[in-house]
Enzyme design. Structure first.
Site, PDB file in Angstrom:
ATOM      1  N   THR A 156      44.850   3.793  -7.665  1.00  0.00           N
ATOM      2  CA  THR A 156      45.282   2.773  -6.711  1.00  0.00           C
ATOM      3  C   THR A 156      44.272   1.654  -6.551  1.00  0.00           C
ATOM      4  O   THR A 156      43.074   1.910  -6.449  1.00  0.00           O
ATOM      5  CB  THR A 156      45.455   3.452  -5.342  1.00  0.00           C
TER       6      THR A 156
ATOM      7  N   GLY B 233      46.606  11.157  -1.906  1.00  0.00           N
ATOM      8  CA  GLY B 233      47.115  10.628  -0.645  1.00  0.00           C
ATOM      9  C   GLY B 233      47.345  11.696   0.411  1.00  0.00           C
ATOM     10  O   GLY B 233      47.066  11.490   1.595  1.00  0.00           O
TER      11      GLY B 233
ATOM     12  N   THR C 291      41.300   5.621  -2.212  1.00  0.00           N
ATOM     13  CA  THR C 291      42.073   6.007  -3.390  1.00  0.00           C
ATOM     14  C   THR C 291      41.807   7.488  -3.644  1.00  0.00           C
ATOM     15  O   THR C 291      40.745   8.000  -3.290  1.00  0.00           O
ATOM     16  CB  THR C 291      41.702   5.143  -4.610  1.00  0.00           C
ATOM     17  N   GLY C 292      42.775   8.152  -4.225  1.00  0.00           N
ATOM     18  CA  GLY C 292      42.633   9.586  -4.468  1.00  0.00           C
ATOM     19  C   GLY C 292      43.925  10.298  -4.114  1.00  0.00           C
ATOM     20  O   GLY C 292      45.006   9.725  -4.264  1.00  0.00           O
TER      21      GLY C 292
ATOM     22  N   GLY D 255      52.506   7.979  -0.572  1.00  0.00           N
ATOM     23  CA  GLY D 255      51.130   8.436  -0.379  1.00  0.00           C
ATOM     24  C   GLY D 255      50.440   7.696   0.751  1.00  0.00           C
ATOM     25  O   GLY D 255      51.086   7.117   1.637  1.00  0.00           O
ATOM     26  N   ASP D 256      49.135   7.689   0.718  1.00  0.00           N
ATOM     27  CA  ASP D 256      48.343   7.047   1.777  1.00  0.00           C
ATOM     28  C   ASP D 256      48.334   5.524   1.674  1.00  0.00           C
ATOM     29  O   ASP D 256      48.118   4.830   2.677  1.00  0.00           O
ATOM     30  CB  ASP D 256      46.893   7.525   1.696  1.00  0.00           C
TER      31      ASP D 256
ATOM     32  N   ARG E 156      58.526  10.194  -2.569  1.00  0.00           N
ATOM     33  CA  ARG E 156      57.190  10.548  -2.059  1.00  0.00           C
ATOM     34  C   ARG E 156      56.373   9.282  -1.783  1.00  0.00           C
ATOM     35  O   ARG E 156      56.313   8.372  -2.606  1.00  0.00           O
ATOM     36  CB  ARG E 156      56.476  11.426  -3.082  1.00  0.00           C
TER      37      ARG E 156
END
Ligand code: SD4
Length: 324
Positions: free
Chosen positions: A154, A208, A205-206, A184-185, A182
């Site tokens: 991201t 979520g 990033t990573g 994510g963060d 879905r």
């Protein structure tokens, strides 16, 4: 004075474009949007915009958010399909009084109605990645865990302009092979990004699902508000979340963050190997930094020319079709 930081090497060209805007006294929001648009349009980045890897149904679904740290206005979109520049949609949504976070078909319909460019975001390269993955899963019968796609993640950008305005933005295709729908963060304010012009901004990033458990970007900005410098603020937030997740669940997903404060100082922290980021300011050229961990503390160094060359060569290398 101005400054800008972005997650991953992929932010480099976009940060350079934004630097010109900021150097000429331009707006942080224009810098963030221009930077992220470039990354969304570049077909060889596999996890943002055009060329992003698809979900389990071979559909590209994109998440993005934009936050203005002066007004606290934010806009976000989740699981949008075929919108060429989700960051521009998110920025537009940040100008509305309500309906700031739209997802799925509603977000798509809003984009179409409001003249956003609609294109098929699934590239031939992304299709090959998808089919290779299905082939491997069938062949080895090892359904892999949902994980961030290694090394191509991201984009999160935080920018400070010469009028002391701070803006943060994110854009992603999320996790490869995610379930349809879905989110994510990245589009979630406080998790994927947060900005407060009186303090600073952060982006993550990573994985979520784990980043959201700590509202990590908000936590970093609160840490700075409480007097920590950006480096300590990032380190503290990542270490805390990593520790509590390991204690509670025995493991933690990938957590990587960047931040700037209102003076343009930056910070970064990660619990993985190989996280990179890009920083530029009124007195520092845009450069790529590689992180490494020493006794649990994140350190960073400038990326070598060899590393940079290898990065682009790998992105553009021809793909082998395993399924034929
Ligand atoms: C997500 N945080 O959708 C994003 C993906 C990502 O490194 O950043 N990968 O969970």
């Amino acid at each position: 004075m101005w400054a800008i930081i972005g997650t991953w090497r992929m932010a480099l060209e976009g940060v350079k474009l934004a630097s010109e805007i900021l150097e000429n006294g331009g707006d942080a929001g224009d810098g963030v949007e221009t930077c992220i648009q470039y990354i969304e349009d570049f077909p060889y980045f596999k996890s943002v915009g055009y060329g992003g890897l698809p979900n389990e149904n071979m559909e590209v679904e994109l998440d993005s958010a934009y936050m203005d740290g002066t007004t606290f206005d934010f806009g976000a979109c989740g699981a949008v399909k075929n919108v060429k520049n989700p960051i521009s949609l998110a920025r537009k949504l940040s100008t509305l009084d309500a309906n700031n976070f739209l997802v799925g078909s509603g977000a798509d319909a809003y984009a179409r109605k409001n003249g956003f460019e609609i294109v098929n975001m699934l590239t031939d390269r992304a299709k090959i990645h998808y089919k290779n993955r299905i082939y491997e899963e069938n062949k080895f019968k090892n359904k892999k865990e949902l994980k961030p796609y290694l090394g191509h993640d991201t984009v999160g950008i935080c920018a400070l302009d010469s009028k002391n305005k701070i803006v943060a933005g994110t854009s992603t295709s999320g996790l490869f092979m995610k379930k349809a729908g879905r989110i994510g963060d990245s589009p979630v304010i406080g998790s994927g990004l947060y900005a407060d012009s009186a303090v600073g901004a952060a982006s993550a990033t990573g994985l979520g699902e784990d980043l959201m458990k700590g509202c990590i970007s908000y936590q970093i900005v609160v840490n700075m508000k409480n007097g920590m410098n950006p480096q300590d603020a990032c380190q503290d937030a990542v270490k805390y979340l990593d520790d509590v997740l390991k204690k509670a669940k025995g493991k933690s997903g990938d957590l990587s963050v960047v931040a700037i404060d209102k003076y343009g100082n930056f910070g970064c922290a990660t619990n993985i190997e190989g996280f990179s980021f890009v920083y530029a300011s009124y007195n520092t050229p845009a450069q790529v930094y590689l992180t490494y961990n020493e006794a649990g503390i994140t350190k960073y160094k400038l990326a070598s020319q060899e590393w940079l060359d290898d990065y682009m060569n790998t992105r553009k290398a021809p793909l082998v079709k395993k399924y034929e």
